[in-house]
Motif scaffolding. Structure first.
Motif, PDB file in Angstrom:
ATOM      1  N   ILE A 118       0.842  -1.196   0.000  1.00  0.00           N
ATOM      2  CA  ILE A 118       0.000   0.000   0.000  1.00  0.00           C
ATOM      3  C   ILE A 118       0.873   1.240   0.000  1.00  0.00           C
ATOM      4  CG2 ILE A 118      -1.769   1.295   1.268  1.00  0.00           C
ATOM      5  CD1 ILE A 118      -1.348  -2.337   2.111  1.00  0.00           C
ATOM      6  N   SER A 169      -0.777   9.367   7.323  1.00  0.00           N
ATOM      7  CA  SER A 169      -0.515   8.812   5.993  1.00  0.00           C
ATOM      8  C   SER A 169       0.564   9.598   5.274  1.00  0.00           C
ATOM      9  CB  SER A 169      -1.793   8.788   5.158  1.00  0.00           C
ATOM     10  OG  SER A 169      -2.311  10.105   4.998  1.00  0.00           O
ATOM     11  N   GLU A 216      -9.115   2.106   6.860  1.00  0.00           N
ATOM     12  CA  GLU A 216      -9.439   2.468   5.477  1.00  0.00           C
ATOM     13  C   GLU A 216      -8.600   1.725   4.436  1.00  0.00           C
ATOM     14  OE1 GLU A 216     -11.912   4.425   4.613  1.00  0.00           O
ATOM     15  OE2 GLU A 216     -12.439   4.936   6.692  1.00  0.00           O
ATOM     16  N   LEU A 217      -7.325   1.396   4.775  1.00  0.00           N
ATOM     17  CA  LEU A 217      -6.414   0.893   3.752  1.00  0.00           C
ATOM     18  C   LEU A 217      -5.883  -0.516   3.993  1.00  0.00           C
ATOM     19  CD1 LEU A 217      -4.191   4.106   3.245  1.00  0.00           C
ATOM     20  CD2 LEU A 217      -6.284   3.450   2.033  1.00  0.00           C
ATOM     21  N   PRO A 244       0.283   5.035   0.720  1.00  0.00           N
ATOM     22  CA  PRO A 244      -0.751   5.937   1.236  1.00  0.00           C
ATOM     23  C   PRO A 244      -0.938   7.221   0.439  1.00  0.00           C
ATOM     24  CG  PRO A 244       0.540   5.049   3.041  1.00  0.00           C
ATOM     25  CD  PRO A 244       1.237   4.640   1.772  1.00  0.00           C
ATOM     26  N   GLU A 245       0.112   7.731  -0.219  1.00  0.00           N
ATOM     27  CA  GLU A 245      -0.038   9.005  -0.932  1.00  0.00           C
ATOM     28  C   GLU A 245      -0.999   8.897  -2.116  1.00  0.00           C
ATOM     29  OE1 GLU A 245       3.692   8.855  -4.095  1.00  0.00           O
ATOM     30  OE2 GLU A 245       3.698  10.325  -2.470  1.00  0.00           O
ATOM     31  N   LEU A 246      -1.342   7.673  -2.518  1.00  0.00           N
ATOM     32  CA  LEU A 246      -2.296   7.486  -3.608  1.00  0.00           C
ATOM     33  C   LEU A 246      -3.740   7.638  -3.133  1.00  0.00           C
ATOM     34  CD1 LEU A 246      -0.692   4.383  -5.386  1.00  0.00           C
ATOM     35  CD2 LEU A 246      -0.397   6.810  -5.926  1.00  0.00           C
ATOM     36  N   PHE A 247      -3.923   7.787  -1.816  1.00  0.00           N
ATOM     37  CA  PHE A 247      -5.259   7.869  -1.245  1.00  0.00           C
ATOM     38  C   PHE A 247      -5.411   9.201  -0.500  1.00  0.00           C
ATOM     39  CE2 PHE A 247      -3.905   3.484  -1.510  1.00  0.00           C
ATOM     40  CZ  PHE A 247      -4.982   2.854  -2.131  1.00  0.00           C
ATOM     41  N   ILE A 248      -6.587   9.407   0.046  1.00  0.00           N
ATOM     42  CA  ILE A 248      -6.852  10.609   0.817  1.00  0.00           C
ATOM     43  C   ILE A 248      -5.986  10.617   2.082  1.00  0.00           C
ATOM     44  CG2 ILE A 248      -8.753   9.540   2.110  1.00  0.00           C
ATOM     45  CD1 ILE A 248     -10.192  12.252   2.009  1.00  0.00           C
ATOM     46  N   ASP A 249      -5.573  11.805   2.531  1.00  0.00           N
ATOM     47  CA  ASP A 249      -4.759  11.907   3.740  1.00  0.00           C
ATOM     48  C   ASP A 249      -5.550  11.448   4.956  1.00  0.00           C
ATOM     49  OD1 ASP A 249      -2.778  12.923   2.176  1.00  0.00           O
ATOM     50  OD2 ASP A 249      -3.005  15.012   2.818  1.00  0.00           O
ATOM     51  N   ILE A 274      -5.724   4.756   9.155  1.00  0.00           N
ATOM     52  CA  ILE A 274      -5.058   4.081   8.034  1.00  0.00           C
ATOM     53  C   ILE A 274      -5.417   2.603   8.028  1.00  0.00           C
ATOM     54  CG2 ILE A 274      -2.807   3.398   7.100  1.00  0.00           C
ATOM     55  CD1 ILE A 274      -1.691   6.036   8.252  1.00  0.00           C
TER      56      ILE A 274
END
Length: 549
Positions: free
Chosen positions: A360, A428, A377-378, A362-367, A374
């Motif tokens: 994963i 994130s 959600e991820l 994280p920068e590809l998703f919402i902060d 985290i």
């Protein structure tokens, strides 16, 4: 060190012992050549080492050392062999006191050879703050001093011009013809009379100063040894020791110390200065100490020393040499600057825990503001549980379609972490990537119930200071190849040039070798010298001395 490495070590040791018995004892010594007979404290001493074919079974990493006459290790380097020789340098400490010192070398696999020998060199060090030097130590038992045989009839040093002045260019060639030489070094330097007369090759019988280090053959890597002890009692401990190399998130190893607390790790292809993280694990709250063991073989045990007066002329030349070195550094800078560079290839090709089930970024998703968010959600298949003041993690076991009962191995920047609180405040934006392994993984005889590996954008690892029984150590590994710079400064036409070394090169044992170098502002006797060694291990020398006006 894993169990597999121990088995390999035992097999190789038996093999080496068998082969050692089949070898002859002739010409089985490393031979050390230095670029000078003396150093000023803070100088860089450049070294070349001849490695006979008979010794190459011991690996390809040579341990190079500078030792005091009292048997103290001053500096050491690990250098990699290239066929029949290797090259390296020793940065002489700026605070080193005036005295006689010794340069020698060995293979780690030689340390229990019984009678280990090395042909090393003696060098003088003059402290740059000494105003006047009146007495200096000398070796008393001359039987340890090797006087090379004359090679005047076999090696010719020819110069284009017999007379030279300051800043002239010296040109010539060295003719070796047909001979039995297998290794030759050509050098040129201004003579400092006292060290020129009282230094040279030394026949050393080496003594192991750290008997706990195994005679492991270092091949493309270095052996790191140390001792684990109870912090309160000082007693040896046998608790598990974990090793992580920072800057290489894929490298991990472990070792169960023996009854004396000794542990050993092998770092493959480690170049430069490594930052090691060593952790001692125990179920109780015991505090530990970890101390690394210097890989040191002493060579001065059999030597005896006397002191002698330095005559006024010699003392004046030494004083001028110290002043010249100051100006040389002022206008040329230091020849070796402090370098924290480190390189280490990944021996596994993938992270030590294998290919992750999820990777994963994280920068590809919402902060997200916390690791709790985290995980929700991820991180699919990962449980983040808070009960009262206790935080627990659990990983899904894909094979059983249920969560493991025990917590996963938790890593931050590749370093094992045993307090989940370190993860709580991670946002994130702090995280570069997260790996999840949702199955049981085995590393050696360690078993992990899943893996949580978090890689941070910040690699400083400042959070480590809060971990007990964790030790951060900087360890020199294989030296990066470097070459000395004997050339004049580009601005030397308008600045003083106080160089006293001009040449130090390995040359072909047969044929003609041309050379050229530019002199400095230093006047005195200049020696152009060729030192050579034959297949049978005999040392030869020839030199030509010219006066620089």
């Amino acid at each position: 060190m894993s169990r597999a490495l121990k088995i390999v070590f035992l097999v190789v040791s038996v093999w080496l012992g068998f082969n050692a018995g089949a070898q002859t004892t002739a010409n089985r010594e490393l031979v050390v050549f230095t670029d000078r007979d003396y150093c000023i404290s803070g100088d860089t001493l450049w070294v070349k080492i001849y490695v006979p074919n008979e010794l190459q079974q011991y690996g390809n990493i040579v341990r190079l050392q500078l030792e005091s006459q009292t048997g103290n290790l001053i500096a050491s380097r690990a250098v990699k062999c290239n066929n029949t020789h290797t090259e390296g340098y020793i940065a002489v400490p700026d605070s080193l006191q005036t005295g006689l010192y010794f340069v020698h070398a060995f293979f780690n696999a030689q340390r229990n050879n019984g009678l280990l020998k090395c042909i090393g060199r003696s060098v003088y060090v003059y402290n740059r703050f000494d105003e006047r030097i009146d007495r200096l130590p000398v070796v008393e038992n001359k039987t340890s001093v090797i006087i090379p045989e004359s090679a005047g009839s076999q090696i010719d040093i020819n110069l284009e011009d017999p007379d030279y002045h300051r800043r002239d260019e010296v040109k010539g060639n060295i003719n070796t013809g047909d001979n039995e030489f297998v290794f030759m070094v050509a050098s040129a330097r201004i003579i400092e009379p006292f060290s020129h007369e009282n230094t040279g090759f030394m026949n050393f019988g080496m003594k192991d100063q750290n008997v706990g280090i195994p005679e492991f053959p270092e091949k493309d890597g270095v052996l790191i040894s140390g001792r684990l002890s109870d912090k309160e009692t000082g007693d040896a401990s046998t608790e598990l020791v974990l090793l992580t190399v920072t800057g290489n998130e894929t490298y991990f190893d472990y070792y169960y110390p023996d009854s004396t607390g000794q542990f050993h790790f092998f770092l493959p292809d480690a170049m430069g200065s490594a930052n090691l993280i060593l952790q001692a694990l125990a179920e109780e709250d015991t505090l530990f100490d970890i101390e690394l063991t210097p890989n040191f073989m002493s060579a001065v045990q059999q030597l005896k020393f006397d002191s002698t007066f330095v005559n006024p002329k010699q003392s004046e030349i030494i004083e001028n040499t110290i002043k010249g070195t100051f100006f040389n550094k002022l206008f040329r800078g230091v020849s070796i600057s402090h370098n924290d560079a480190f390189e280490m290839s990944n021996p596994y090709g993938i992270p030590f825990y294998g290919i992750p089930d999820n990777h994963i970024v994280p920068e590809l998703f919402i902060d997200l503001p916390s690791f709790k968010e985290i995980s929700r959600e991820l991180l699919i298949g990962f449980q983040y549980r808070e009960r009262k003041d206790q935080l627990t993690f659990r990983m899904l076991n894909y094979g059983q379609d249920r969560f493991f009962d025990a917590e996963p191995l938790r890593l931050i920047n590749g370093i094992p972490v045993f307090k989940n609180s370190f993860f709580q405040d991670l946002k994130s934006t702090d995280i570069a990537s997260i790996d999840l392994v949702k199955s049981e993984r085995v590393f050696g005889d360690l078993r992990f119930t899943g893996i949580l590996a978090v890689s941070l954008n910040d690699k400083s690892n400042s959070w480590l200071a809060q971990q007990p029984n964790l030790f951060q150590l900087k360890v020199p590994c294989i030296e990066f190849p470097k070459q000395p710079n004997y050339r004049p400064n580009a601005k030397s036409k308008t600045q003083p040039d106080t160089r006293s070394q001009f040449l130090n090169s390995v040359i072909e044992p047969a044929g003609s070798w041309p050379f050229s170098f530019q002199l400095s502002d230093v006047k005195g006797d200049l020696e152009i010298k060729v030192e050579a060694i034959t297949k049978s291990g005999k040392l030869y020398r020839t030199s030509k001395i010219i006066s620089v006006q």
